[in-house]
Design a protein around this motif. Sequence first.
Motif, mmCIF file in Angstrom:
data_model
loop_
_atom_site.group_PDB
_atom_site.id
_atom_site.type_symbol
_atom_site.label_atom_id
_atom_site.label_comp_id
_atom_site.label_asym_id
_atom_site.label_seq_id
_atom_site.Cartn_x
_atom_site.Cartn_y
_atom_site.Cartn_z
ATOM 1 N N LEU A 146 40.172 40.289 17.328
ATOM 2 C CA LEU A 146 39.571 40.891 16.507
ATOM 3 C C LEU A 146 38.587 40.205 15.751
ATOM 4 N N ALA A 147 38.752 38.938 15.784
ATOM 5 C CA ALA A 147 37.847 37.843 15.103
ATOM 6 C C ALA A 147 36.277 37.927 15.859
ATOM 7 N N VAL A 148 36.281 38.278 17.037
ATOM 8 C CA VAL A 148 35.155 38.274 17.862
ATOM 9 C C VAL A 148 34.325 39.482 17.318
ATOM 10 N N ALA A 160 20.186 31.447 15.660
ATOM 11 C CA ALA A 160 21.066 31.310 14.223
ATOM 12 C C ALA A 160 22.639 31.889 14.324
ATOM 13 N N SER A 161 22.641 33.032 14.565
ATOM 14 C CA SER A 161 23.902 33.747 14.623
ATOM 15 C C SER A 161 24.703 33.039 15.623
ATOM 16 N N LEU A 210 32.319 28.464 15.250
ATOM 17 C CA LEU A 210 33.586 29.098 14.306
ATOM 18 C C LEU A 210 34.605 29.920 15.119
ATOM 19 N N LEU A 211 34.173 30.883 16.091
ATOM 20 C CA LEU A 211 34.960 31.501 16.894
ATOM 21 C C LEU A 211 36.264 30.628 17.557
ATOM 22 N N PHE A 212 35.995 29.570 18.024
ATOM 23 C CA PHE A 212 36.702 28.610 18.746
ATOM 24 C C PHE A 212 37.373 27.340 17.695
ATOM 25 N N LEU A 213 36.890 27.441 16.596
ATOM 26 C CA LEU A 213 37.445 26.126 15.748
ATOM 27 C C LEU A 213 38.060 26.711 14.366
ATOM 28 N N SER A 214 38.590 27.989 14.474
ATOM 29 C CA SER A 214 39.132 28.673 13.380
ATOM 30 C C SER A 214 40.309 29.111 13.680
ATOM 31 N N LEU A 262 37.750 24.570 6.297
ATOM 32 C CA LEU A 262 36.548 24.961 5.972
ATOM 33 C C LEU A 262 35.602 26.391 6.390
ATOM 34 N N SER A 263 36.477 26.933 7.395
ATOM 35 C CA SER A 263 36.091 28.039 8.081
ATOM 36 C C SER A 263 36.545 29.145 7.452
ATOM 37 N N PRO A 264 35.604 30.398 6.998
ATOM 38 C CA PRO A 264 36.185 31.452 6.578
ATOM 39 C C PRO A 264 36.931 32.157 7.539
ATOM 40 N N LEU A 265 36.612 32.215 8.788
ATOM 41 C CA LEU A 265 37.287 32.849 9.795
ATOM 42 C C LEU A 265 38.843 32.502 9.879
#
Length: 267
Positions: free
Chosen positions: A68-70, A179-180, A187-191, A210-213
């Motif tokens: 879902l995060a993806v 930038a995205s 974020l995807l792999f460290l959250s 620190l990551s919102p994800l």
Amino acid sequence: MTATSRVSAEATAAWHSFVRRRTAVFFTFFFPVILILIFAVLVQTNPGGGGGGGLFTEPAGYYLPGYLAVVVLFTPLSRVGSTVARHREGNRFEKLATTPLSRAEWLLAHTLVNVVIIGIASLIILGLMALVTGTANLALGPANLAIVAVFVAFAVALFCGLGAMLGSLADSQDGVIAASNAIALPLLFLSNTFVTPELLPAWFRPAMSLSPLTYFARGVRDVTYPQMEIMRVGGSSLVGWQFNLAILAVLTVVFFAVGAALIPQTD
């Protein structure tokens, strides 16, 4: 003309703009299918890791928040960021400044469209997970799905706000995309999505907060994966989904407000 009607009109226009782009529609909804087929079917999971540890060593249900995060992360960043950059290049914000529609209302309208789009993509992911991996390790009752929908809505709004920041600050659409990706991939792999905290160095684990994800992943996992009622990271127990949702909601308000403030009134 009320604020509701202004937002509704802009959201309707944004939705029609999306559905007219057939390639974008196809890949937006086909991407979750590819994602599930690759990771849940081809790669699969190996609970216990066969004694060797590594990625995908947890049961399939553990990784639902990652899938879902993806879509929650990448789609709002790229769509809203590119839209803001494209509007800047076409001097459309100068025209917007002559209308009653405010920057916050414009961003809210586009956020609502993204919530619908990503909500549909999330339903596809949930359906495929249930079909391919079964529901033995998942809690997908009506109440659970309703809570997941709230998490998805807040996370989409948060990353729409971040996308608006990138679109406002980047010098081109290409810059927004670069930038995205530079922000989204780490974020995807460290959250706490696909990579479990135990696989990361002990000194780095507190930085995951620190990551919102991270709050999205932990909250959704707590709701849909009964085995993870209490997760432990570095020896500290994390509270349930309510805490994660509260933090995510606060961060959403902050990111959305900053994103709306940065949208230029003139170009």
